[in-house]
Design an enzyme around this catalytic site. Structure first.
Site, PDB file in Angstrom:
ATOM      1  N   ASP A  87       0.861  -1.179   0.000  1.00 38.60           N
ATOM      2  CA  ASP A  87       0.000   0.000   0.000  1.00 38.60           C
ATOM      3  C   ASP A  87       0.905   1.239   0.000  1.00 38.60           C
ATOM      4  O   ASP A  87       2.042   1.172   0.454  1.00 38.60           O
ATOM      5  CB  ASP A  87      -0.875  -0.044   1.262  1.00 38.60           C
ATOM      6  CG  ASP A  87      -1.749   1.182   1.391  1.00 38.60           C
ATOM      7  OD1 ASP A  87      -2.424   1.538   0.406  1.00 38.60           O
ATOM      8  OD2 ASP A  87      -1.752   1.790   2.482  1.00 38.60           O
ATOM      9  N   ASP A 111      -0.067   5.051   0.713  1.00 42.19           N
ATOM     10  CA  ASP A 111      -0.219   6.081   1.746  1.00 42.19           C
ATOM     11  C   ASP A 111      -0.213   5.469   3.145  1.00 42.19           C
ATOM     12  O   ASP A 111      -0.930   4.502   3.411  1.00 42.19           O
ATOM     13  CB  ASP A 111      -1.506   6.885   1.504  1.00 42.19           C
ATOM     14  CG  ASP A 111      -1.353   7.811   0.302  1.00 42.19           C
ATOM     15  OD1 ASP A 111      -0.457   8.667   0.343  1.00 42.19           O
ATOM     16  OD2 ASP A 111      -2.093   7.641  -0.684  1.00 42.19           O
TER      17      ASP A 111
HETATM   18 MG   LIG Z   1      -2.747   3.305   3.374  1.00 42.52          MG
END
Ligand SMILES: [Mg+2]
Length: 272
Positions: free
Chosen positions: A21, A23
């Site tokens: 992932d 962010d």
């Molecule tokens: Mg995230």
């Protein structure tokens, strides 16, 4: 070494692909997080394939790559997989070339759908599909057209169902919040492609030619990243540099395989 640590060690040692992932894991706001640059070269050295996975449907892989480059992280666009691309791949697998879709979404989604030959009229009376993602310029007219197309028999697919997005000022409406207006109107719900559903993870692992049981998802959110990994039958690694914290973890029904403070400690936890 405890029995539990040894078991985590064995699971990590078997991993051949890591889905990452963005962010809260590699970046936070406009800042690169500690270990982000090292992680990618560390994976290369170990021969572990990787893809950056984002539920954010608004950007193309090229724009994501440029954003990361601006923060000092070099990631080729081919290594980035967005919920918009996953949605286009899902539709392509349903043989939609030449069919029509009413789209609520930005460049990331529109460009991915153009690549699969789906017709996307601006103001249709009826379409085969309604496809929705985050659109920060959405209007009443857009929501109305989507609702009417659904009532005339279109099938509905959504890039992701995040109800909100964290920005500096607070939480702002996400794709799920826009979809909620259409659901309130029609009583219908979309098929969701992005996290926490397993589809996007399964497609990314398949593109790396690694089976789910040898793939791990690394993320900062229990309700999306870790839930999606569980649904896809993958190992999950929760990193505590983003949304979910230890208090969330102790209350959560969804539990990761492994928890790490940050990226340097994750690389340190890996068997030599
Ligand atoms: Mg995230």
């Amino acid at each position: 070494v405890t029995a539990r640590a040894a078991a985590s060690d064995a699971r990590l040692g078997a991993i051949r692909a890591l889905l990452i992932d963005m962010d809260g894991v590699l970046v936070r706001g406009d800042q690169l997080l500690a270990g982000a640059t090292d992680l990618l070269s560390w994976l290369e050295r170990r021969g572990i394939g990787f893809r950056l996975l984002t539920n954010n449907s608004t950007l193309t892989p090229e724009l994501n790559s440029q954003r990361l480059a601006g923060l000092g992280l070099t990631v080729p666009a081919e290594r980035i997989f967005t919920s918009s691309q996953a949605t286009a791949m899902y539709l392509n697998n349903h043989g939609v070339a030449g069919q029509s879709a009413y789209v609520i979404g930005e460049i990331g989604l529109r460009s991915a759908l153009a690549d699969i030959g789906l017709e996307t009229p601006e103001a249709p009376d009826a379409t085969d599909w309604v496809v929705t993602g985050l659109d920060r310029h959405v209007t009443y007219e857009n929501l109305k057209t989507a609702a009417l197309c659904l009532q005339r028999g279109a099938r509905w697919v959504a890039t992701n169902s995040d109800s909100s997005l964290p920005v500096e000022a607070g939480l702002v409406p996400g794709a799920g919040a826009l979809q909620a207006a259409i659901t309130a109107t029609t009583g219908q719900k979309p098929g969701v492609i992005g996290k926490p559903e397993p589809h996007m993870l399964a497609m990314a692992a398949e593109s790396l030619k690694v089976p789910p049981d040898r793939t791990a998802m690394l993320g900062d959110r229990l309700d999306t990243d870790i839930a999606a990994a569980a649904a896809a039958g993958m190992t999950s690694i929760l990193v505590l540099t983003g949304v979910s914290n230890r208090a969330d973890l102790s209350e959560s029904a969804v539990q990761p395989t492994i928890v790490v403070e940050d990226l340097p400690s994750m690389m340190g936890a890996w068997p030599k």
